[in-house]
Scaffold this motif. Structure first.
Motif, mmCIF file in Angstrom:
data_model
loop_
_atom_site.group_PDB
_atom_site.id
_atom_site.type_symbol
_atom_site.label_atom_id
_atom_site.label_comp_id
_atom_site.label_asym_id
_atom_site.label_seq_id
_atom_site.Cartn_x
_atom_site.Cartn_y
_atom_site.Cartn_z
ATOM 1 N N MET A 52 0.828 -1.215 0.000
ATOM 2 C CA MET A 52 0.000 0.000 0.000
ATOM 3 C C MET A 52 0.860 1.263 0.000
ATOM 4 S SD MET A 52 -2.810 -1.350 -0.331
ATOM 5 C CE MET A 52 -3.891 0.081 -0.370
ATOM 6 N N ASP A 53 2.160 1.129 -0.187
ATOM 7 C CA ASP A 53 3.086 2.262 -0.312
ATOM 8 C C ASP A 53 3.199 3.141 0.938
ATOM 9 O OD1 ASP A 53 5.057 3.656 -1.701
ATOM 10 O OD2 ASP A 53 3.658 5.206 -2.330
ATOM 11 N N THR A 83 -12.551 10.299 3.632
ATOM 12 C CA THR A 83 -12.136 9.096 2.887
ATOM 13 C C THR A 83 -12.730 9.108 1.479
ATOM 14 O OG1 THR A 83 -12.208 7.926 4.989
ATOM 15 C CG2 THR A 83 -12.022 6.581 3.015
ATOM 16 N N SER A 133 -0.763 5.357 -7.370
ATOM 17 C CA SER A 133 -1.700 5.753 -6.319
ATOM 18 C C SER A 133 -3.149 5.561 -6.743
ATOM 19 C CB SER A 133 -1.436 7.201 -5.907
ATOM 20 O OG SER A 133 -1.660 8.057 -6.994
ATOM 21 N N SER A 134 -3.464 5.785 -8.022
ATOM 22 C CA SER A 134 -4.875 5.698 -8.414
ATOM 23 C C SER A 134 -5.376 4.254 -8.361
ATOM 24 C CB SER A 134 -5.076 6.295 -9.801
ATOM 25 O OG SER A 134 -4.412 5.498 -10.744
ATOM 26 N N TYR A 143 -9.796 20.696 -1.213
ATOM 27 C CA TYR A 143 -11.104 20.341 -0.663
ATOM 28 C C TYR A 143 -10.940 19.391 0.524
ATOM 29 C CZ TYR A 143 -15.765 18.315 -0.292
ATOM 30 O OH TYR A 143 -16.968 17.874 0.196
ATOM 31 N N VAL A 144 -10.057 18.385 0.371
ATOM 32 C CA VAL A 144 -9.835 17.426 1.457
ATOM 33 C C VAL A 144 -9.223 18.140 2.666
ATOM 34 C CG1 VAL A 144 -8.518 15.389 2.170
ATOM 35 C CG2 VAL A 144 -9.697 15.404 -0.025
ATOM 36 N N ALA A 153 -13.753 11.639 -0.266
ATOM 37 C CA ALA A 153 -13.168 12.710 -1.091
ATOM 38 C C ALA A 153 -11.801 12.293 -1.629
ATOM 39 C CB ALA A 153 -13.049 13.994 -0.276
ATOM 40 N N ILE A 154 -11.006 11.610 -0.803
ATOM 41 C CA ILE A 154 -9.686 11.173 -1.264
ATOM 42 C C ILE A 154 -9.837 10.113 -2.353
ATOM 43 C CG2 ILE A 154 -7.600 9.902 -0.593
ATOM 44 C CD1 ILE A 154 -7.694 11.396 2.065
ATOM 45 N N LYS A 155 -10.789 9.207 -2.151
ATOM 46 C CA LYS A 155 -10.995 8.147 -3.144
ATOM 47 C C LYS A 155 -11.674 8.669 -4.409
ATOM 48 C CE LYS A 155 -11.149 4.059 -0.173
ATOM 49 N NZ LYS A 155 -10.266 3.171 -0.936
ATOM 50 N N ASN A 189 -9.123 19.114 -5.584
ATOM 51 C CA ASN A 189 -9.456 17.999 -4.688
ATOM 52 C C ASN A 189 -8.571 18.019 -3.435
ATOM 53 O OD1 ASN A 189 -8.549 14.901 -4.017
ATOM 54 N ND2 ASN A 189 -10.756 15.128 -4.265
ATOM 55 N N ARG A 236 -4.771 2.314 -5.935
ATOM 56 C CA ARG A 236 -5.170 2.103 -4.534
ATOM 57 C C ARG A 236 -6.604 2.553 -4.284
ATOM 58 N NH1 ARG A 236 0.096 3.851 -3.537
ATOM 59 N NH2 ARG A 236 -0.491 5.905 -2.788
ATOM 60 N N LYS A 237 -7.100 3.438 -5.151
ATOM 61 C CA LYS A 237 -8.489 3.883 -4.984
ATOM 62 C C LYS A 237 -9.465 2.742 -5.268
ATOM 63 C CE LYS A 237 -7.347 8.649 -5.811
ATOM 64 N NZ LYS A 237 -7.171 9.752 -6.731
ATOM 65 N N THR A 273 -9.041 -0.716 2.127
ATOM 66 C CA THR A 273 -8.000 -1.229 3.013
ATOM 67 C C THR A 273 -8.201 -0.884 4.473
ATOM 68 O OG1 THR A 273 -6.434 -0.923 1.223
ATOM 69 C CG2 THR A 273 -5.502 -1.265 3.401
ATOM 70 N N ILE A 315 -2.720 7.938 2.257
ATOM 71 C CA ILE A 315 -1.977 7.263 1.190
ATOM 72 C C ILE A 315 -2.678 5.959 0.806
ATOM 73 C CG2 ILE A 315 0.260 6.217 0.547
ATOM 74 C CD1 ILE A 315 0.487 9.207 1.112
ATOM 75 N N ILE A 316 -3.062 5.195 1.842
ATOM 76 C CA ILE A 316 -3.765 3.933 1.609
ATOM 77 C C ILE A 316 -5.027 4.160 0.790
ATOM 78 C CG2 ILE A 316 -5.166 2.203 2.799
ATOM 79 C CD1 ILE A 316 -3.053 2.345 5.068
ATOM 80 N N ASP A 317 -5.724 5.256 1.107
ATOM 81 C CA ASP A 317 -6.995 5.521 0.424
ATOM 82 C C ASP A 317 -6.809 6.016 -1.005
ATOM 83 O OD1 ASP A 317 -8.515 4.700 2.535
ATOM 84 O OD2 ASP A 317 -8.682 6.677 3.443
ATOM 85 N N GLY A 318 -5.554 6.277 -1.402
ATOM 86 C CA GLY A 318 -5.351 6.563 -2.813
ATOM 87 C C GLY A 318 -4.660 7.864 -3.160
ATOM 88 N N TRP A 319 -4.202 8.612 -2.158
ATOM 89 C CA TRP A 319 -3.354 9.748 -2.493
ATOM 90 C C TRP A 319 -1.938 9.225 -2.724
ATOM 91 C CZ3 TRP A 319 -4.324 14.542 1.194
ATOM 92 C CH2 TRP A 319 -5.331 15.328 0.632
ATOM 93 N N SER A 320 -1.204 9.887 -3.610
ATOM 94 C CA SER A 320 0.212 9.562 -3.698
ATOM 95 C C SER A 320 0.924 10.357 -2.609
ATOM 96 C CB SER A 320 0.753 9.937 -5.074
ATOM 97 O OG SER A 320 0.690 11.330 -5.244
ATOM 98 N N ARG A 321 2.152 9.977 -2.319
ATOM 99 C CA ARG A 321 2.917 10.711 -1.320
ATOM 100 C C ARG A 321 3.098 12.169 -1.757
ATOM 101 N NH1 ARG A 321 6.928 7.494 1.774
ATOM 102 N NH2 ARG A 321 5.990 5.466 2.156
#
Lengths: 296, 260
Positions: free
Chosen positions: A52-53, A99, A71-72, B6-7, A101-103, B3, A74-75, A79, B93-99
């Motif tokens: 999961m980086d 969560t 990263s995309s 917004y977060v 919004a990030i996804k 985005n 992971r959406k 997890t 990060i897990i939810d899908g943002w890159s570092r």
């Protein structure tokens, strides 16, 4: 390429002098419930952290959906890693909005996810007021947002009461029936045996074995016998071709066989050798014992 | 980009501590500044004009801002260390943002707070100017407003840097306080200037940006007292830009490589 959702190739990681993972490779087939099994400190969470980086591997590569990790991707994965991580000053709904919004999803799934995990009544309570089990449920709710194809759960039943554990296991089976791949780490062999189709076993960072649960964790039966002259019985059984091992426990002998043997055959054989058995029973070898045997 | 903002907005929208600190920074700051300036004007008479007319008002406002920036720096440290304490840095990060996205979101926050600090300092300058000087003179030294922005960005990117490396809120805030407020930097500057000679101590990370907006007329005074000619301001401008770049680069590198 086979139909794997996740492939690991020679993943290694050290924490100082401790080798957390040593060249671990395996594939997770699409549509499976894949258990990663190992005692505490075997490297399960480190492994999941790497894919999961959030942790960096020293060596090795992995791919999701046969693509370079990005990263995309992971959406598309829901997890729960190690601990439920949320903003303590926010309620369940406010946390799930972040969560979502990030996804990159709207808020439409939030109520459904909270209902599915039994938190709907408490959705406006602050995260800091939640019990351990509720936090765990919220983390599972967060993982369910956006209907991901893959769910990755690290010790999903941690902190749940027995009813909660059963619920989560049902949920995992249900998700799998909907065609989703579930990857879960656990130190509970019983849990893996009950819900998983595939398993990989880790010990001190080494992959011991991986494959179908039925193959890896196949159960050998043990037959228990007893008689007055235990020494004679022991020598008779040891001499019998097909017997793998004979172990003495007080007044009982535990016998394992190569291949299939029934209690009837054992009884008949002993009788023919002039021994009348005073005790004869079949015992499933405990999975715990099997696990300890594998990891020791 | 939208985005990310917004977060970040969702993260602070209903976070009381954030709004309280921001309120303390934004509201009393210009009012107290104006009152102090009025007092100086009243008591110091002719000498006071050295401080209470443009462009000195901008410089005074920048000086006052550098003191108050500690509040915003605390806020930046709190926001980044919170993510570590709650381990939401992992979850994002897990939810899908890159570092990189996580880092960019935090950097945007730092930039927006720097803009806010600049706006507040500008308002403080304007209301003081209306009270004590003619607003026709306000354009004198108005380039200090841009310097105040750089000063804010330098202070807050330093906070981001400390917050990312130290990770624990209390420790990070303590280090920042010791350096900026309790006089760690002042002491270092004094010792370095005395023993290393020249203006070496003026190039300490945050001091360089303070020198960009110097206390009014101090250059003339220092020349008379010490006989040393002040350095060209453009040197401080370059130093400040280098520090901002360095803080941002080191924070980015940490974010890119670290185990979270």
């Amino acid at each position: 390429m086979e139909n794997n959702v996740l492939s690991l190739h020679q993943i290694s990681k050290k924490y100082g002098a401790v080798q957390a993972l040593a060249g671990v490779s395996f594939d997770v087939p699409s549509g499976s419930v894949f258990g990663i099994l190992g005692p505490n400190g075997s490297g399960k969470t480190t492994l999941l952290g790497i894919i999961m980086d959030v942790l960096k591997a020293d060596q090795g590569t992995y791919s999701w959906f046969n693509e370079q990790p990005h990263s995309s991707l992971r959406k598309r994965i829901g997890t729960l890693l190690e601990t439920p991580n949320f903003y303590h000053y926010y309620t369940a709904v406010q946390n799930l909005e972040i969560t979502a919004a990030i996804k990159g999803h709207g808020k439409q799934d939030i109520d459904g996810a909270l209902q599915m995990t039994g938190l709907y009544e408490r959705r406006h309570s602050k995260f800091s007021t939640y019990s351990l089990g509720m936090k765990q449920r919220l983390a599972i709710a967060a993982a369910l947002l956006g209907d991901p194809q893959i769910l990755l759960f690290d010790e999903p039943t941690n902190g749940l009461d027995p009813a909660g554990i059963a619920e989560i296991r049902d949920l995992i089976r249900k998700l799998n029936q909907l065609g989703k791949t579930v990857i879960m780490a656990s130190h509970l062999l019983d849990e893996v045996e009950k819900v998983c189709t595939h398993v990989a076993i880790l010990k001190k960072g080494n992959l011991l074995t991986a494959g179908l649960v039925n193959t890896v964790l196949s159960n050998e039966d043990i037959i228990e016998v007893s008689t007055d002259d235990l020494a004679k019985l022991e020598s008779v059984l040891t001499a019998w071709p097909g017997v793998k091992s004979v172990q003495r426990f007080h007044t009982i002998l535990q016998v394992t066989f190569e291949g299939e043997f029934t209690t009837g055959q054992v009884n008949q054989y002993c009788f023919e050798q002039g021994i009348v058995l005073s005790h004869l029973s079949i015992k499933k070898k405990s999975l715990e014992a099997k696990f300890i045997e594998l990891t020791n | 980009m939208f985005n990310l903002l917004y977060v970040e907005w969702l993260k602070v929208k209903k976070y009381k501590a954030f709004w309280i600190i921001l309120g303390i920074f934004a509201v009393p700051f210009p009012i107290i500044f104006m009152e102090i300036m009025k007092k100086i004007d009243e008591k110091a008479g002719v000498v006071g004009v050295m401080f209470t007319a443009f462009p000195s008002i901008w410089q005074m406002s920048g000086f006052w801002s550098s003191i108050n920036l500690v509040l915003l720096a605390m806020l930046v440290i709190l926001m980044i260390t919170n993510e570590n304490t709650y381990r939401t840095i992992r979850q994002n990060i897990i939810d899908g943002w890159s570092r990189e996205q996580f880092f960019t979101a935090k950097l945007l926050q730092v930039i927006m707070l720097s803009v806010l600090a600049t706006i507040v300092a500008t308002i403080a300058g304007i209301i003081t100017g209306v009270a004590l000087d003619d607003m026709h003179n306000a354009s004198k030294g108005s380039y200090f407003i841009f310097y105040i922005f750089l000063q804010s960005l330098c202070y807050l990117s330093a906070a981001l840097f400390i917050g990312l490396y130290v990770k624990r809120a209390a420790l990070a805030i303590a280090i920042y306080f010791m350096y900026v407020v309790i006089g760690g930097e002042f002491l270092l500057q004094f010792v370095m200037n005395k023993y290393l000679g020249g203006y070496v101590g003026n190039f300490l990370p945050l001091q360089a940006s303070d020198e960009l907006v110097p206390f009014p007329n101090m250059d003339k005074l220092s020349k008379e007292v010490t006989g040393k000619a002040p350095l060209d301001p453009s040197i401080y401008l370059i130093a400040t830009l280098v520090y901002i770049g360095l803080f941002i680069f080191l924070s980015y590198r940490k974010m890119k490589k670290a185990d979270l």
